[in-house]
Motif scaffolding. Structure first.
Motif, mmCIF file in Angstrom:
data_model
loop_
_atom_site.group_PDB
_atom_site.id
_atom_site.type_symbol
_atom_site.label_atom_id
_atom_site.label_comp_id
_atom_site.label_asym_id
_atom_site.label_seq_id
_atom_site.Cartn_x
_atom_site.Cartn_y
_atom_site.Cartn_z
ATOM 1 N N TYR A 96 9.526 -1.802 -20.443
ATOM 2 C CA TYR A 96 9.327 -2.857 -19.459
ATOM 3 C C TYR A 96 9.530 -4.234 -20.083
ATOM 4 C CZ TYR A 96 7.376 0.360 -16.011
ATOM 5 O OH TYR A 96 7.221 1.375 -15.100
ATOM 6 N N ASP A 99 7.826 -9.747 -17.873
ATOM 7 C CA ASP A 99 7.766 -10.267 -16.507
ATOM 8 C C ASP A 99 7.378 -9.198 -15.488
ATOM 9 O OD1 ASP A 99 8.334 -12.401 -14.494
ATOM 10 O OD2 ASP A 99 9.880 -10.976 -13.877
ATOM 11 N N ASP A 100 7.513 -7.920 -15.844
ATOM 12 C CA ASP A 100 7.179 -6.845 -14.912
ATOM 13 C C ASP A 100 5.677 -6.747 -14.642
ATOM 14 O OD1 ASP A 100 9.841 -6.014 -14.633
ATOM 15 O OD2 ASP A 100 9.727 -4.792 -16.446
ATOM 16 N N GLY A 103 3.125 -11.843 -11.619
ATOM 17 C CA GLY A 103 3.702 -12.204 -10.332
ATOM 18 C C GLY A 103 2.693 -12.729 -9.338
ATOM 19 N N PRO A 131 8.346 -8.352 -0.977
ATOM 20 C CA PRO A 131 8.897 -7.682 -2.157
ATOM 21 C C PRO A 131 8.682 -8.537 -3.406
ATOM 22 C CG PRO A 131 10.446 -7.541 -0.334
ATOM 23 C CD PRO A 131 9.347 -8.470 0.113
ATOM 24 N N GLY A 132 8.275 -7.906 -4.490
ATOM 25 C CA GLY A 132 8.011 -8.637 -5.721
ATOM 26 C C GLY A 132 6.588 -9.112 -5.876
ATOM 27 N N ASP A 133 5.759 -8.957 -4.835
ATOM 28 C CA ASP A 133 4.350 -9.321 -4.940
ATOM 29 C C ASP A 133 3.599 -8.286 -5.768
ATOM 30 O OD1 ASP A 133 4.773 -11.505 -3.370
ATOM 31 O OD2 ASP A 133 3.695 -10.756 -1.609
ATOM 32 N N ILE A 134 2.475 -8.691 -6.326
ATOM 33 C CA ILE A 134 1.507 -7.771 -6.913
ATOM 34 C C ILE A 134 0.349 -7.661 -5.934
ATOM 35 C CG2 ILE A 134 -0.156 -7.454 -8.798
ATOM 36 C CD1 ILE A 134 1.888 -8.795 -10.639
ATOM 37 N N ILE A 168 6.834 -3.573 -4.026
ATOM 38 C CA ILE A 168 5.985 -4.520 -4.717
ATOM 39 C C ILE A 168 6.234 -4.404 -6.219
ATOM 40 C CG2 ILE A 168 4.237 -4.559 -2.915
ATOM 41 C CD1 ILE A 168 2.538 -2.689 -4.671
ATOM 42 N N LYS A 169 5.789 -5.388 -6.982
ATOM 43 C CA LYS A 169 6.019 -5.376 -8.429
ATOM 44 C C LYS A 169 4.993 -4.518 -9.151
ATOM 45 C CE LYS A 169 7.674 -8.909 -10.767
ATOM 46 N NZ LYS A 169 7.800 -10.223 -11.477
ATOM 47 N N ALA A 170 3.736 -4.544 -8.699
ATOM 48 C CA ALA A 170 2.672 -3.748 -9.303
ATOM 49 C C ALA A 170 1.559 -3.582 -8.286
ATOM 50 C CB ALA A 170 2.137 -4.406 -10.578
ATOM 51 N N ILE A 217 6.820 1.444 -10.717
ATOM 52 C CA ILE A 217 5.888 0.369 -10.386
ATOM 53 C C ILE A 217 4.576 0.566 -11.148
ATOM 54 C CG2 ILE A 217 4.554 -0.706 -8.520
ATOM 55 C CD1 ILE A 217 6.828 0.219 -6.625
#
Length: 260
Positions: A96, A99-100, A103, A131-134, A168-170, A217
């Motif tokens: 990873y 940056d993963d 967010g 999309p891309g939110d935690i 989502i990111k995580a 994820i």
């Protein structure tokens, strides 16, 4: 003066109004605190241990006294992150980018729901998740006694699948983990996705883990102080773990920057 660099300006940095720590004090008995009876039931006999070494080194100017430590840490006992290799679904932590694990954050209060896999898709859809939110859910998890089983609130499989497909990111929770022993959901077999017997078993036994980890994820579990985020807005989550080679998970000390 030639060769002198101007002092850096920090005027353009956005200072958060508050920084909230979601980590825990790492002690030798932290796994027992968060796992309760499950620690021994699942056969985890080795807990944390701290071997502190005091040493003295002689130098011409005197004796230097130092302390060093060898630490044995159970990487899923306390606030931690899971990655696909935790369930043999793919890559480890070292695959990873930093940056993963960072967010914009959305926190959802589900503490009013009964125990079980009861966080429905409709509950999730009430929130503007991009999309891309935690995303972190607050379940009001209570640390069990050493002879008690954890009681958990978790996502339904449909809710988990929706978030994973955004994607989502995580995903995170204050609960013991993202699964639940109560009110389990029947998981339909998808032969296109689960050609391997081992992967099919993961999908059926721990479907919420599967929905996220099979798509790469990360999952944050056993987070502390999530209740302090419930009235906050415009939050940014920062939770990179140590970059362990082939790591399946790691204790973290995530923080949330609050801007409103």
């Amino acid at each position: 003066m030639v060769g002198c660099k101007p002092k850096p300006s920090y005027q353009n940095f956005i200072t958060p109004k508050e920084i909230i720590d979601l980590g825990a004090l790492v002690t030798e008995d932290l796994p027992e605190q968060v796992w309760g009876r499950l620690l021994n039931q699942y056969g985890f006999e080795e807990s944390n241990s701290f071997n502190v070494i005091n040493q003295e080194f002689e130098f011409p100017d005197g004796v230097l006294s130092v302390t060093n430590s060898y630490l044995t840490i159970f990487n899923h006992g306390g606030p931690h992150v899971d990655v696909p290799s935790h369930l043999n679904l793919g890559w480890g932590i070292d695959s990873y980018e930093i940056d993963d694990f960072i967010g914009p954050l959305t926190v959802i209060d589900v503490s009013h729901l009964p125990f079980g896999r009861t966080v429905s898709l409709s509950e999730i859809m009430k929130h503007d998740i991009q999309p891309g939110d935690i995303v972190i859910i607050y379940t009001k998890y209570s640390l069990p006694d050493v002879d008690e089983m954890p009681q958990r609130i978790a996502l339904s499989q449909k809710a988990a699948k929706y978030l994973a497909n955004l994607p989502i990111k995580a995903f995170g929770t204050d609960s013991f983990n993202v699964e639940s022993d109560d009110n389990p959901t029947n998981v339909e077999r998808d032969d296109k996705l689960t050609e391997l017997i081992s992967e099919t078993a993961v999908q059926r036994i721990v479907p919420i883990h599967y929905e996220f980890l099979s798509k790469g994820i990360p999952i944050f579990e056993q987070l502390f102080n999530v209740d302090k985020l419930l009235t906050k807005k415009k939050m940014y989550f920062v939770g990179p773990p140590l970059n362990i080679k082939d790591g399946d998970g790691m204790i973290v000390r995530p923080v949330v920057f609050v801007y409103e």
